[in-house]
Design an enzyme around this catalytic site. Structure first.
Site, PDB file in Angstrom:
ATOM      1  N   CYS A 155      -8.788 -32.828  38.291  1.00 45.98           N
ATOM      2  CA  CYS A 155      -9.406 -34.066  38.781  1.00 45.98           C
ATOM      3  C   CYS A 155      -9.196 -35.228  37.814  1.00 45.98           C
ATOM      4  CB  CYS A 155     -10.881 -33.854  39.113  1.00 45.98           C
ATOM      5  SG  CYS A 155     -11.973 -33.494  37.732  1.00 45.98           S
TER       6      CYS A 155
ATOM      7  N   HIS B 279     -16.776 -33.579  37.476  1.00 50.38           N
ATOM      8  CA  HIS B 279     -15.817 -33.941  38.513  1.00 50.38           C
ATOM      9  C   HIS B 279     -15.722 -35.457  38.581  1.00 50.38           C
ATOM     10  CE1 HIS B 279     -13.311 -33.509  41.975  1.00 50.38           C
ATOM     11  NE2 HIS B 279     -14.161 -34.083  42.802  1.00 50.38           N
TER      12      HIS B 279
ATOM     13  N   HIS C 212      -9.908 -37.615  45.230  1.00 52.08           N
ATOM     14  CA  HIS C 212     -10.363 -36.652  44.229  1.00 52.08           C
ATOM     15  C   HIS C 212      -9.671 -35.318  44.436  1.00 52.08           C
ATOM     16  CE1 HIS C 212     -13.613 -34.370  46.632  1.00 52.08           C
ATOM     17  NE2 HIS C 212     -12.975 -35.132  47.498  1.00 52.08           N
TER      18      HIS C 212
END
Length: 226
Positions: free
Chosen positions: A116, A183, A195
Site C-alpha cells: 500500500c 494502511h 489503495h
C-alpha cells in the site's frame, strides 16, 4: 540466476547484474543460510556499472525484509530476490528507484515492492512528480510494535488536515485489524480511493465505506491547496 539459487541452496546465493548479464559471486556471510555478503573486492571491481544486486531467499518469502530494503536504499541500485525451496525457484523480484513502475490499477500485492505504501509512492511520482522517501519495513510490522506511518509521515513531507477537508491528492491513513494505522491510500476525484490491500489487486473504489477506518488525512507540503 535461478540455476545459481538452486545450486547454492540452502545457502543464500548472491551476485551482480552488470551490462545486462548476471555474474554469480560467492557468499561471504558468516551465516550464509540467513544472510549474504558480497566481497568488497568483487563489488568494487564493478563499481559504477552495477545494474542490480541479486540474492536468494532459501525457504523464505519472495519479498524483501527490512534489512533488504535498507541495503537497497543504501546501495542506490535496484535489488532482486529469488525465493527457492531447493527444487523450485521464483522469478526474480526486482525493486528500487529506477525500476519501471507497474500500472497503478490491478497490480499484485507484494510486501515492500508493491504494497500500500509503494502504491502511494508511485502515485505521487507518476501523477505529481514528487519522489517520496521509502522506509524499510518488515512484513506485518504493526504486529511487532511498529508504527510506520505515524513515525514517518512528517519526514515524507506530510502534515495532518481535518478529515472533512480531504481533497484529491491527500493520503488517508487507516487501520485494518490493527491498533495503529497500517494502511494508506490516495484520495481521488469523484469520491474515490486508490489503495492496495494484501491478497487483493490494487484498485479504485468508493471512499465512503472506509471513513470508519480513517485515523488521519495527510496533505503533502507541495500540494497545499489554497
Amino acid at each position: 540466476m535461478k540455476r545459481h539459487a538452486l545450486a547454492d541452496y540452502p545457502r543464500e546465493s548472491c551476485g551482480l547484474v552488470v551490462a545486462g548479464s548476471y555474474r554469480p559471486l560467492a557468499n561471504h556471510a558468516t551465516d550464509p543460510a540467513a544472510h549474504f555478503r558480497i566481497d568488497d573486492a568483487d563489488y568494487l571491481a564493478h563499481a559504477g556499472a552495477i545494474e542490480a544486486i541479486v540474492h536468494s531467499h532459501p525457504d523464505g518469502p519472495p519479498h524483501p525484509s527490512a534489512a533488504d530494503m535498507r541495503g537497497q536504499i543504501d546501495s542506490a541500485v535496484p535489488w532482486a530476490i529469488l525465493a527457492t525451496d531447493g527444487e523450485r525457484c521464483s522469478e526474480p523480484i526486482l525493486w528500487g528507484d529506477g525500476v519501471p513502475v507497474p500500472d497503478l490499477i490491478g497490480r499484485e500485492f507484494r510486501h515492500g515492492v508493491t504494497d500500500c505504501y509503494a502504491l502511494v509512492r508511485d502515485w505521487f511520482l507518476l501523477e505529481r512528480g514528487i519522489r517520496l522517501p521509502d522506509f524499510p519495513r518488515d512484513d506485518e510490522w504493526w504486529h511487532a510494535g511498529g508504527n510506520l506511518y505515524l513515525d514517518h509521515f512528517a519526514d515524507a513531507g506530510f502534515s495532518v488536515v481535518r478529515s472533512g477537508e480531504a481533497v484529491a491528492g491527500d493520503v488517508a491513513l487507516m487501520t485494518v485489524l490493527s491498533p495503529v494505522p497500517n494502511h494508506a491510500g490516495v484520495v481521488l476525484d469523484g469520491g474515490l480511493l486508490l489503495h492496495h490491500l494484501p491478497r487483493r489487486l490494487s484498485r479504485r473504489e468508493p471512499f465512503g465505506p472506509w471513513h470508519r477506518q480513517i485515523v488521519h488525512i495527510l496533505r503533502h507540503k507541495d500540494l497545499a491547496h489554497g
